[in-house]
Design an enzyme around this catalytic site. Sequence first.
Site, PDB file in Angstrom:
ATOM      1  N   GLU A 116     -59.068   8.024  -5.389  1.00 32.32           N
ATOM      2  CA  GLU A 116     -58.485   8.118  -4.089  1.00 32.32           C
ATOM      3  C   GLU A 116     -58.435   6.672  -3.778  1.00 32.32           C
ATOM      4  O   GLU A 116     -58.294   6.190  -2.508  1.00 32.32           O
ATOM      5  CB  GLU A 116     -59.504   8.708  -3.144  1.00 32.32           C
ATOM      6  N   HIS A 139     -65.466   8.495   1.892  1.00 34.57           N
ATOM      7  CA  HIS A 139     -64.846   9.718   1.933  1.00 34.57           C
ATOM      8  C   HIS A 139     -66.111  10.574   1.292  1.00 34.57           C
ATOM      9  O   HIS A 139     -66.869  10.151   0.291  1.00 34.57           O
ATOM     10  CB  HIS A 139     -63.777   9.835   0.950  1.00 34.57           C
ATOM     11  N   HIS A 141     -67.528  15.363   1.292  1.00 31.05           N
ATOM     12  CA  HIS A 141     -66.976  16.616   1.504  1.00 31.05           C
ATOM     13  C   HIS A 141     -68.384  17.423   2.345  1.00 31.05           C
ATOM     14  O   HIS A 141     -69.004  18.304   1.723  1.00 31.05           O
ATOM     15  CB  HIS A 141     -67.053  17.172  -0.003  1.00 31.05           C
ATOM     16  N   GLU A 169     -73.878  13.358  22.347  1.00 33.95           N
ATOM     17  CA  GLU A 169     -73.410  12.198  21.772  1.00 33.95           C
ATOM     18  C   GLU A 169     -72.074  12.257  21.184  1.00 33.95           C
ATOM     19  O   GLU A 169     -71.620  11.123  21.016  1.00 33.95           O
ATOM     20  CB  GLU A 169     -74.597  12.431  20.563  1.00 33.95           C
ATOM     21  N   HIS A 210     -61.009  20.210   2.359  1.00 35.55           N
ATOM     22  CA  HIS A 210     -61.402  19.413   1.225  1.00 35.55           C
ATOM     23  C   HIS A 210     -62.757  18.165   1.850  1.00 35.55           C
ATOM     24  O   HIS A 210     -63.731  18.304   0.949  1.00 35.55           O
ATOM     25  CB  HIS A 210     -60.226  18.336   0.744  1.00 35.55           C
TER      26      HIS A 210
HETATM   27  O1  2HA Z   1     -63.372  11.315  -6.071  1.00 35.14           O
HETATM   28  O2  2HA Z   1     -63.600  13.508  -3.824  1.00 35.14           O
HETATM   29  O3  2HA Z   1     -61.213  13.494  -3.305  1.00 35.14           O
HETATM   30  C1  2HA Z   1     -63.591  12.677  -5.949  1.00 35.14           C
HETATM   31  C2  2HA Z   1     -63.047  13.087  -4.739  1.00 35.14           C
HETATM   32  C3  2HA Z   1     -61.566  13.449  -4.602  1.00 35.14           C
HETATM   33 ZN    ZN Z   2     -62.818  14.459  -1.988  1.00 33.64          ZN
END
Ligand code: 2HA
Ligand code: ZN
Length: 270
Positions: A116, A139, A141, A169, A210
Amino acid sequence: MKDILTAEFFVEMVRTATNMYNHGWDERNSGNISLLLDESEVAKYVDVNRVLRTLPTGFKAPELNGKYFLVTGTGKYFKNVQYAPDVNLGLVKIIDDGMNAQLLWGFSDGGKFTSEFPAHMMSHAARLSVNPANRVIMHCHPTNILAMTYVHTLDEREFTRTLWQMCTECIVVFPDGVNVLPWMLCGTNEIGEATAEKMRTARLVVWAQHGLYAAGADLDEAFGLIETAEKAAEIYLKIAHLPLVNTISDEAMHLLEGRFAVKARDGYLS
Ligand code: 2HA
Ligand code: ZN
């Protein structure tokens, strides 16, 4: 030359990756972090003229030319960062208007930066244009935010308002709201460009089905944004199927704006 493993920014990076893993946001090889560093800081720990390898990036980002980033590696597990930081992290300098990156430290098993990288670098450029103090793109999940993208409209105003209503908050922590991208193929320049565009108006960008992107002036700010949005999403999922009896009114939100000296995103409150 001092030992990079003892640098404050490095210790914080390792702790943050570990903490994110422990929150359940970064299963297997998911998630990635990039941290912008000043040359004066980097030069205390690595010889900036000693290039280990040159890695192609596949995109242009002239705004980032000459900038240094500590970044997580592709295919690497956040779980393992604390045990083998030199394998799982790398320190790179962006050159050739973004087309290449010089590896100065790390990725010691022959690895390279996160898949990414385009989304990270383009988002850094976008955030720096609105806030020169921005240093972090993150980033991951997070379970509840992800779940929410299956059952809630992806309209950004509605998505933001729902999160704001889930705990007092929220509007204080992210008055700029949450931007949302529909499902797109990850790892591409296209999602990178789309994410960067969304980063101009908010520090949180949801990738539907995602995960989540966050930006901040430091690792704590980006982490705290994710933590707060994820908590709100968790509450939403606990109540979404129940009859709603009470909520935080727009009037109450305006009181919060005044009390905490924040300004809600234009047009998001009535
Ligand atoms: O790097 O999360 O979006 C692994 C991820 C791809
Ligand atoms: Zn990801």
